[in-house]
Design an enzyme around this catalytic site. Sequence first.
Site, PDB file in Angstrom:
ATOM      1  N   TYR A  83       0.856  -1.186   0.000  1.00 45.11           N
ATOM      2  CA  TYR A  83       0.000   0.000   0.000  1.00 45.11           C
ATOM      3  C   TYR A  83       0.901   1.249   0.000  1.00 45.11           C
ATOM      4  O   TYR A  83       1.840   1.341   0.802  1.00 45.11           O
ATOM      5  CB  TYR A  83      -0.912  -0.030   1.238  1.00 45.11           C
ATOM      6  CG  TYR A  83      -1.579   1.296   1.509  1.00 45.11           C
ATOM      7  CD1 TYR A  83      -2.445   1.846   0.572  1.00 45.11           C
ATOM      8  CD2 TYR A  83      -1.315   2.012   2.674  1.00 45.11           C
ATOM      9  CE1 TYR A  83      -3.040   3.076   0.791  1.00 45.11           C
ATOM     10  CE2 TYR A  83      -1.916   3.237   2.906  1.00 45.11           C
ATOM     11  CZ  TYR A  83      -2.766   3.761   1.953  1.00 45.11           C
ATOM     12  OH  TYR A  83      -3.349   4.976   2.163  1.00 45.11           O
ATOM     13  N   ASP A 155       0.536  -7.704   6.752  1.00 44.75           N
ATOM     14  CA  ASP A 155      -0.656  -6.869   6.591  1.00 44.75           C
ATOM     15  C   ASP A 155      -1.746  -7.760   5.981  1.00 44.75           C
ATOM     16  O   ASP A 155      -1.660  -8.174   4.829  1.00 44.75           O
ATOM     17  CB  ASP A 155      -0.343  -5.674   5.678  1.00 44.75           C
ATOM     18  CG  ASP A 155      -1.531  -4.706   5.554  1.00 44.75           C
ATOM     19  OD1 ASP A 155      -2.683  -5.147   5.741  1.00 44.75           O
ATOM     20  OD2 ASP A 155      -1.304  -3.520   5.248  1.00 44.75           O
ATOM     21  N   LYS A 180     -11.181  -1.136   6.678  1.00 44.15           N
ATOM     22  CA  LYS A 180     -11.639  -1.900   5.506  1.00 44.15           C
ATOM     23  C   LYS A 180     -12.655  -2.982   5.915  1.00 44.15           C
ATOM     24  O   LYS A 180     -13.685  -2.660   6.449  1.00 44.15           O
ATOM     25  CB  LYS A 180     -10.438  -2.472   4.763  1.00 44.15           C
ATOM     26  CG  LYS A 180      -9.243  -1.520   4.672  1.00 44.15           C
ATOM     27  CD  LYS A 180      -9.531  -0.255   3.887  1.00 44.15           C
ATOM     28  CE  LYS A 180      -8.277   0.594   3.783  1.00 44.15           C
ATOM     29  NZ  LYS A 180      -8.482   1.947   3.367  1.00 44.15           N
TER      30      LYS A 180
HETATM   31  C1  PLP Z   1      -3.426  -2.859   2.687  1.00 42.10           C
HETATM   32  C2  PLP Z   1      -3.527  -1.581   3.463  1.00 42.10           C
HETATM   33  N1  PLP Z   1      -2.822  -1.433   4.596  1.00 42.10           N
HETATM   34  C3  PLP Z   1      -2.875  -0.295   5.320  1.00 42.10           C
HETATM   35  C4  PLP Z   1      -3.652   0.771   4.920  1.00 42.10           C
HETATM   36  C5  PLP Z   1      -3.686   2.036   5.745  1.00 42.10           C
HETATM   37  O1  PLP Z   1      -4.862   2.084   6.486  1.00 42.10           O
HETATM   38  P1  PLP Z   1      -5.637   3.434   6.928  1.00 42.10           P
HETATM   39  O2  PLP Z   1      -6.170   4.069   5.686  1.00 42.10           O
HETATM   40  O3  PLP Z   1      -6.698   2.919   7.859  1.00 42.10           O
HETATM   41  O4  PLP Z   1      -4.645   4.313   7.622  1.00 42.10           O
HETATM   42  C6  PLP Z   1      -4.409   0.662   3.764  1.00 42.10           C
HETATM   43  C7  PLP Z   1      -5.258   1.802   3.320  1.00 42.10           C
HETATM   44  O5  PLP Z   1      -5.796   1.832   2.237  1.00 42.10           O
HETATM   45  C8  PLP Z   1      -4.352  -0.532   2.999  1.00 42.10           C
HETATM   46  O6  PLP Z   1      -5.053  -0.688   1.865  1.00 42.10           O
END
Ligand code: PLP
Length: 364
Positions: A83, A155, A180
């Site tokens: 990400y 993740d 999500k």
């Molecule tokens: C795979 C993944 N990890 C981490 C994040 C970061 O999360 P947040 O937007 O809740 O800060 C995202 C955000 O889109 C993501 O898609």
Amino acid sequence: MTGSIGVPIYPTSTYAQDELGKPRMGYEYGRVSNPTRDRLETSLASLETGIGAKVFASGMAAVHAFCNLMKSGDHLLCTQNVYGGVPRLLDQVMANFGLEVTYVDTAELHAVEDAIRGNTRYLYAETPTNPLMALSDITALADVAHRHGIEMIVDNTFMSPYFQRPLELGADMVLHSTTKFLNGHSDGIGGAIVCSKREQVDKLAFVQKAAGAILSPFECWLVLRGIKTLPVRMKRHDENGRLVADFLNTHRRVRKVFYPGLPDHPRHELAKRQMSGFGSMIAFETGSLANATRLLQYLRVCILGESLGGVETLIAHPATMSHAAIGEKGRQAMGITDGMLRLSVGLEDVEDIIADLEQALARL
Ligand SMILES: Cc1ncc(COP(=O)(O)O)c(C=O)c1O
């Protein structure tokens, strides 16, 4: 105490103490602990088969809390195609504090092994990746990491614990953007780290207390509410995802589809082994920025927007949205093109989603 089916929200900054030095049930101050937050942390630990969890103000706050487990001069190995917010944090913030980072294709075990140094502390892996849906073998990666005395964090945002449980596959910690699928309703931002060792929980509890990027009681409640329907939502996300991927894969205007459930996905066999479903995240190639722009203009059911994992179908353009921060060169190295779109297939009637994509593709 009352049998209330809903978990109570405790909107409190502090707690009355009965005697000096004797906080009631250990509750002293809201940044340090909160009963609604405790309940969410227990629930997440249970879902990921961990021994404890800590929740943070966003997924990125969770990644930042994880970085706080390291110090200046430490080295982190990170999946290349993560990400976009993760390299933004690592390269533009953590690098200023002396954290060293190497990006590596974690699908290639030799590349990972070759990149390990004496000061490497952790391996940070995302699988499947955002947006290319590339897969890494969690068990094999954990073996490599452990042979070198390194811990591995995964993740698991795209799969949720319903379809993939990295701790059971050998990982040491699991990270989520609860924003999500865990929240699932696109109405809150949050993050979590689930741990397999008491020492990790204690260190992250200290980071919560010291740095303070905690999740509010109300946001914790929203995630707890989302978790109640996680299995039914994930089943439907997966059913709809498979049908939409099949539709796109046979459409003459779509050049390529990235979805681990398709038999021609390069790691389809690994997907079947390591995940119990394929989920609803699909990337596809329209061929050009002009095609992607036009398709987005014509869509009526699929909503153009950042984020994923909610009940509604969202469509995003990684090159200008989630992966804008890594620049054109970075995107080229990862294989993210200007014509690529990413779908988070929602829970609508799948016929409506497919009909929407069909009418938009027909106008290209
Ligand atoms: C795979 C993944 N990890 C981490 C994040 C970061 O999360 P947040 O937007 O809740 O800060 C995202 C955000 O889109 C993501 O898609």
